[in-house]
Motif scaffolding. Structure first.
Motif, PDB file in Angstrom:
ATOM      1  N   TYR A 173       0.928  -1.123   0.057  1.00 22.09           N
ATOM      2  CA  TYR A 173       0.248   0.044   0.346  1.00 22.09           C
ATOM      3  C   TYR A 173       0.971   1.008   0.498  1.00 22.09           C
ATOM      4  N   ALA A 174       2.022   1.022   0.753  1.00 19.46           N
ATOM      5  CA  ALA A 174       2.906   2.254   1.040  1.00 19.46           C
ATOM      6  C   ALA A 174       3.160   2.824  -0.789  1.00 19.46           C
ATOM      7  N   THR A 175       4.042   1.368  -1.155  1.00 18.04           N
ATOM      8  CA  THR A 175       4.823   1.718  -2.562  1.00 18.04           C
ATOM      9  C   THR A 175       3.704   2.267  -3.363  1.00 18.04           C
ATOM     10  N   GLN A 176       2.557   1.949  -3.249  1.00 12.29           N
ATOM     11  CA  GLN A 176       1.839   2.254  -4.514  1.00 12.29           C
ATOM     12  C   GLN A 176       0.897   3.487  -4.301  1.00 12.29           C
ATOM     13  N   HIS A 290      -2.122   5.612   8.289  1.00  9.73           N
ATOM     14  CA  HIS A 290      -2.542   6.461   8.864  1.00  9.73           C
ATOM     15  C   HIS A 290      -0.677   7.916   8.302  1.00  9.73           C
ATOM     16  N   ASN A 291       0.340   6.961   8.277  1.00  8.87           N
ATOM     17  CA  ASN A 291       1.941   8.711   7.372  1.00  8.87           C
ATOM     18  C   ASN A 291       1.231   8.350   7.127  1.00  8.87           C
ATOM     19  N   VAL A 292       1.294   7.527   5.559  1.00  2.00           N
ATOM     20  CA  VAL A 292       1.276   7.324   4.290  1.00  2.00           C
ATOM     21  C   VAL A 292       0.013   7.904   3.605  1.00  2.00           C
ATOM     22  N   THR A 293      -0.737   7.447   4.752  1.00  3.37           N
ATOM     23  CA  THR A 293      -1.912   8.343   3.968  1.00  3.37           C
ATOM     24  C   THR A 293      -2.188   9.758   3.840  1.00  3.37           C
ATOM     25  N   VAL A 294      -1.512  10.150   5.086  1.00  3.13           N
ATOM     26  CA  VAL A 294      -1.707  11.622   5.635  1.00  3.13           C
ATOM     27  C   VAL A 294      -0.307  12.021   4.333  1.00  3.13           C
ATOM     28  N   ALA A 303      -4.284   8.643  -2.419  1.00  4.04           N
ATOM     29  CA  ALA A 303      -4.290   7.904  -1.239  1.00  4.04           C
ATOM     30  C   ALA A 303      -6.549   7.859  -0.962  1.00  4.04           C
ATOM     31  N   PRO A 304      -6.877   6.920  -0.314  1.00  3.00           N
ATOM     32  CA  PRO A 304      -7.988   7.061   0.599  1.00  3.00           C
ATOM     33  C   PRO A 304      -7.891   7.481   1.415  1.00  3.00           C
ATOM     34  N   GLU A 305      -9.068   7.859   1.349  1.00  6.44           N
ATOM     35  CA  GLU A 305      -9.284   8.900   2.787  1.00  6.44           C
ATOM     36  C   GLU A 305      -9.061   8.680   4.085  1.00  6.44           C
TER      37      GLU A 305
END
Length: 316
Positions: A173-176, A290-294, A303-305
């Motif tokens: 998920y982080a990479t994508q 959280h970190n990746v998304t923010v 990224a999804p909210e």
């Protein structure tokens, strides 16, 4: 006809015949990341006590009297190492002479570690920022639990495999997500240098106001240097950290504003501590989610909210 049993005798028979519940392994862990990982792998077999909760800075933490009592009574003590808990290292060295103590990050292959800029033979301790690196610590936690409680080795091994699968999904998920951030925007400005492994893994330039340890002071020259960079490279977002004062970040924003350049806080990141207990962000997986998304959303990526599994707190 069998004699009728009195309630007292019946209760005694049930007590004697019932299987004796196995005592849980008493485990003390310094950081929330270690505690959560140990809980995932240990499951119902362990009773965990984390020393450092949300917002606590491990670089400056000193053991309290109650901490000392808990650790001297524990079956297993897990700490990070790599000079993260700098104020407690002497205590752990002494404790290891009589108790079962494991520094979970020290087993990480040296070729994967980032050297400390200011001290020889010291390394950046913030391995948990990359799930693939945290796997080494998780394996050491698994092995420490098995060594302390070999009877439940099979469960610890199975739980660890489940956790490793979750780490792999998190890494994907982080990479994508982070790959969608425009290359020109891949600059991460934070309160201190906790994100260097993150930057190396995902191609981000990481700029911390303070050094690897929060004990280092940010001079006026460093803040002025970063203000120049924000203006020259048109960087529009910087990030605060849950376990570090936002004073220096605010100084950056004010300095850029004085130069006519607007900078916003892109969000709060979890660097040295996780979120509140009982929340998704209060787990290791949720912290990184959280970190990746923010970061992705603040710097122009997609990224999804609510994160990779829709579990992040609303309105973050």
């Amino acid at each position: 006809m069998l004699p009728r049993l009195t309630p007292l005798i019946a209760a005694l028979i049930l007590t004697v015949s019932a299987p004796v519940a196995q005592a849980q392994l008493s485990v003390v862990a310094t950081t929330g990341m270690i505690a959560d990982t140990a809980q995932e792998i240990g499951g119902d077999h362990v009773a965990l006590r984390p020393l450092m909760g949300p917002g606590v800075d491990p670089h400056a933490y000193r053991q309290t009297r109650s901490d000392i009592v808990a650790m001297t009574r524990a079956d297993l003590v897990l700490w990070h190492g790599l000079f993260l808990e700098a104020q407690m290292e002497d205590f752990f060295e002494d404790l290891a002479r009589s108790r079962n103590v494991t520094a979970v990050a020290e087993v990480t292959p040296r070729e994967l570690l980032l050297a400390h800029e200011d001290y020889a033979n010291r390394f950046d301790p913030h391995l948990w920022m990359v799930p693939g690196l945290w796997r080494h610590a998780a394996m050491e936690i698994r092995d420490a639990l098995i060594a302390a409680d070999p009877e439940n080795a099979q469960d610890y091994t199975a739980n660890a495999e489940t956790f490793f699968a979750a780490l792999e999904a998190l890494s994907d998920y982080a990479t994508q997500s982070l790959s969608t951030v425009p290359e020109a925007q891949r600059v991460l400005v934070t309160a201190h240098d906790a994100f260097n492994y993150f930057g190396q893994a995902h191609g981000f330039e990481v700029l911390g106001i303070q050094g690897i340890s929060t004990d280092s002071e940010a001079g006026l020259s460093r803040i002025a240097e970063l203000v120049d960079l924000l203006v020259e490279r048109n960087i529009a977002a910087v990030f605060v950290e849950s376990s570090v004062s936002d004073r220096n970040i605010r100084a950056l924003i004010e300095g850029a504003a004085a130069r006519g350049h607007a900078v916003e806080i892109g969000g709060e990141l979890y660097s040295d501590a996780m979120g509140d207990p009982g929340t998704h962000e209060g787990t290791y997986i949720g912290m990184i989610d959280h970190n990746v998304t923010v970061i992705t959303r603040a710097l122009g990526g997609e990224a999804p909210e609510r994160g990779m599994s829709g579990r992040l707190s609303a309105g973050m």
